[in-house]
Enzyme design. Sequence first.
Site, mmCIF file in Angstrom:
data_model
loop_
_atom_site.group_PDB
_atom_site.id
_atom_site.type_symbol
_atom_site.label_atom_id
_atom_site.label_comp_id
_atom_site.label_asym_id
_atom_site.label_seq_id
_atom_site.Cartn_x
_atom_site.Cartn_y
_atom_site.Cartn_z
ATOM 1 N N THR A 410 0.833 -1.196 0.000
ATOM 2 C CA THR A 410 0.000 0.000 0.000
ATOM 3 C C THR A 410 0.877 1.259 0.000
ATOM 4 O OG1 THR A 410 -1.635 -1.197 1.278
ATOM 5 C CG2 THR A 410 -1.962 1.155 1.160
ATOM 6 N N THR A 428 -3.766 0.875 -2.899
ATOM 7 C CA THR A 428 -3.143 -0.408 -2.596
ATOM 8 C C THR A 428 -3.466 -1.447 -3.658
ATOM 9 O OG1 THR A 428 -2.941 -2.071 -0.841
ATOM 10 C CG2 THR A 428 -5.143 -1.243 -1.266
ATOM 11 N N GLU A 449 -7.216 -8.054 -3.027
ATOM 12 C CA GLU A 449 -7.933 -7.340 -1.957
ATOM 13 C C GLU A 449 -8.979 -8.211 -1.260
ATOM 14 O OE1 GLU A 449 -6.843 -4.182 -0.220
ATOM 15 O OE2 GLU A 449 -6.540 -4.046 -2.368
ATOM 16 N N ASP A 452 -8.842 -9.524 2.214
ATOM 17 C CA ASP A 452 -9.179 -8.674 3.371
ATOM 18 C C ASP A 452 -10.507 -9.103 4.001
ATOM 19 O OD1 ASP A 452 -6.926 -7.138 3.447
ATOM 20 O OD2 ASP A 452 -7.858 -5.278 2.786
ATOM 21 N N SER A 475 -11.651 -2.380 4.882
ATOM 22 C CA SER A 475 -10.290 -1.858 4.770
ATOM 23 C C SER A 475 -9.888 -1.196 6.085
ATOM 24 C CB SER A 475 -10.229 -0.831 3.642
ATOM 25 O OG SER A 475 -8.995 -0.165 3.643
ATOM 26 N N GLY A 496 0.156 -0.061 5.604
ATOM 27 C CA GLY A 496 0.500 -0.942 6.721
ATOM 28 C C GLY A 496 -0.628 -1.820 7.223
HETATM 29 N N1 GLU Z 1 -5.657 -4.041 2.084
HETATM 30 C C1 GLU Z 1 -5.344 -3.300 3.266
HETATM 31 C C2 GLU Z 1 -6.513 -2.454 3.676
HETATM 32 O O1 GLU Z 1 -7.306 -2.093 2.860
HETATM 33 C C3 GLU Z 1 -4.158 -2.429 3.081
HETATM 34 C C4 GLU Z 1 -2.939 -3.271 2.887
HETATM 35 C C5 GLU Z 1 -1.707 -2.719 3.481
HETATM 36 O O2 GLU Z 1 -1.627 -1.565 3.841
HETATM 37 O O3 GLU Z 1 -0.760 -3.469 3.609
HETATM 38 O O4 GLU Z 1 -6.653 -2.161 4.812
#
Ligand code: GLU
Length: 593
Positions: A410, A428, A449, A452, A475, A496
Amino acid sequence: MRSSRHSGPVLAVVVAAALAVTTGIAPAAAHPRPGDKVPVAVGTGGAVATVDADATRVGIEVLRKGGNAVDAAVAAAATLGVTEPFSSGIGGGGFFVYYDAATRTVHTIDGRETAPMTMRSDSFVEGGVPIPFADAVTSGLSVGVPGTPATWQTALDQWGSISLHKALSGATEVARRGFVVDQTFVDQTTANVARFSAFRSSADLFLRRGAPPAVGSVFRNRDLADTYDLLGRKGVGELYTGRLAREIVQTVQRPPVRRHSPLVVRPGLLERADLASYTALLRQPTLVSYRGLDVYGMAPPSSGGSTVGEALNILEALPATTDRTQTLHRYLEASALAFADRNRYVGDPAVVQVPLQELLSDGFAGERACQISATSALTKPVAAGSPDGVYGPCPAPATVGTEGSDGQSTTHLTTADRWGNVVAYTLTIESLGGNGIVVPGRGFLLNNELTDFNFTDTQGGNDPNLPGPGKRPRSSMAPTIVLAEGTPLLALGSPGGSTIITTVLQILVNRLDLGMTLDAAVAAPRATQRNTAAVQAEPGFDRAPLQALGHTFADNPEIGAATAIEFRDDGSVLAVAEPTRRGGGSAGVVERP
Ligand code: GLU
């Protein structure tokens, strides 16, 4: 299928340089990178902060030519798709928060990926057992409909001043001419060698004889330059209903896995109708008031705005303190409590009923805050609360939630223009390297994604984040804009995974409660408490005073990679990126004093 970028003049240049390559990688000497990265810049006329020098430069050029913060954000994001292809790109999604100076209002775009219409709550379960997480990541199954191209088009249509073609032109040039490979790029490629080797398209683009490029070499991505050209000329519809849509569907349904690859790569469910029906959604931002400031964030399906907002409300519900240890103790406790509620209540609002207003109410925060003791840390995980509108003294605990994943992918960028418009944009492709599969001949990776989603119910029958048809996975992205009396004070965000939330929160606490300068607030060692037994902390974080209160710690070498801008009373801006995390970021301003 299009020809790969091995053909034509790029290869000629590379061969002439006597560097045997199979990808668009050339020696660095011919392409010095303009200007070294600086993590802090002060000036006027607008600012850009990203993780990457090329992206910041391209964004600043757009501002210099009269573009606004939205134009610069799209241009910088598109450049990150070239130079940070493992963290973001047109195969992924994100959340865009925008302050409009003319109307003094904050707007957001939800460019989150969506699940295919054939996805079910048990799509990540086989024979009653969840698919191994790593297998799910590197698969077609994890790919949601990309939201980033639609986000760019929507942002430009709503508030931009230039065409998509123009916004993509700087990035296209970087893709075509190449950029100098740094250690972070090499490290991120190295982390993906096994996966990329499994797919011819990915290996062709990112590996050279099976290995990452060398630091200092020039990396070109001519396929991506052509793809950006195509989107610029024909519009993003090409990716949702055109030839590119067909190619994405084909790649997802029949991943181009090499015959002898040891990886088990499951095909995905995405169909053309899923792509054709995608929309980036304009959503109301979340809003909480904190210490007299207005903090705007991203509403569900991101848990960023609700979780940062709830934690801030909890902090504000506690009696004032200037004690540093107490401030950090409360930060950790408020994070844990807010994460318990996030896990229990936040999902895609189109599918589950998210009690957002109550989660962000002062009454609920007061009830949650009464669990925090000044002298001892709560035992984690803590139970979720009851955001039911009836708030009294501390209630009996409800169900328990936990927090697992935390990615290193991201990217976040922050822009501002001379008119006072501001963008905080986090985007991301989920894991570092997304699902590992480059769309053949197109120069970009697909997202994973949909991992998640929770694969199985984590909330005793009440999981708001199970997969579902057309659903957007929850997210943690938390692009945030803070206003003081209606005008911008701060804009910030970070990558992160779920540590995004605590990184944004900790920077706010560092800046607003501990009185650090913004650059110090970003640089300070981080700790993250996401309702787990131990707090994860970077090596430099001062643990002893918090251990004395009962907090236990586990090591996390590096948390987040933030960028931020502060708007100062004298009319200047302070643009800030990381001094060292992920190799350091790049801050720029249009005019230096
Ligand atoms: N997919 C994650 C989110 O939407 C972000 C991934 C990352 O920051 O490593 O929260």
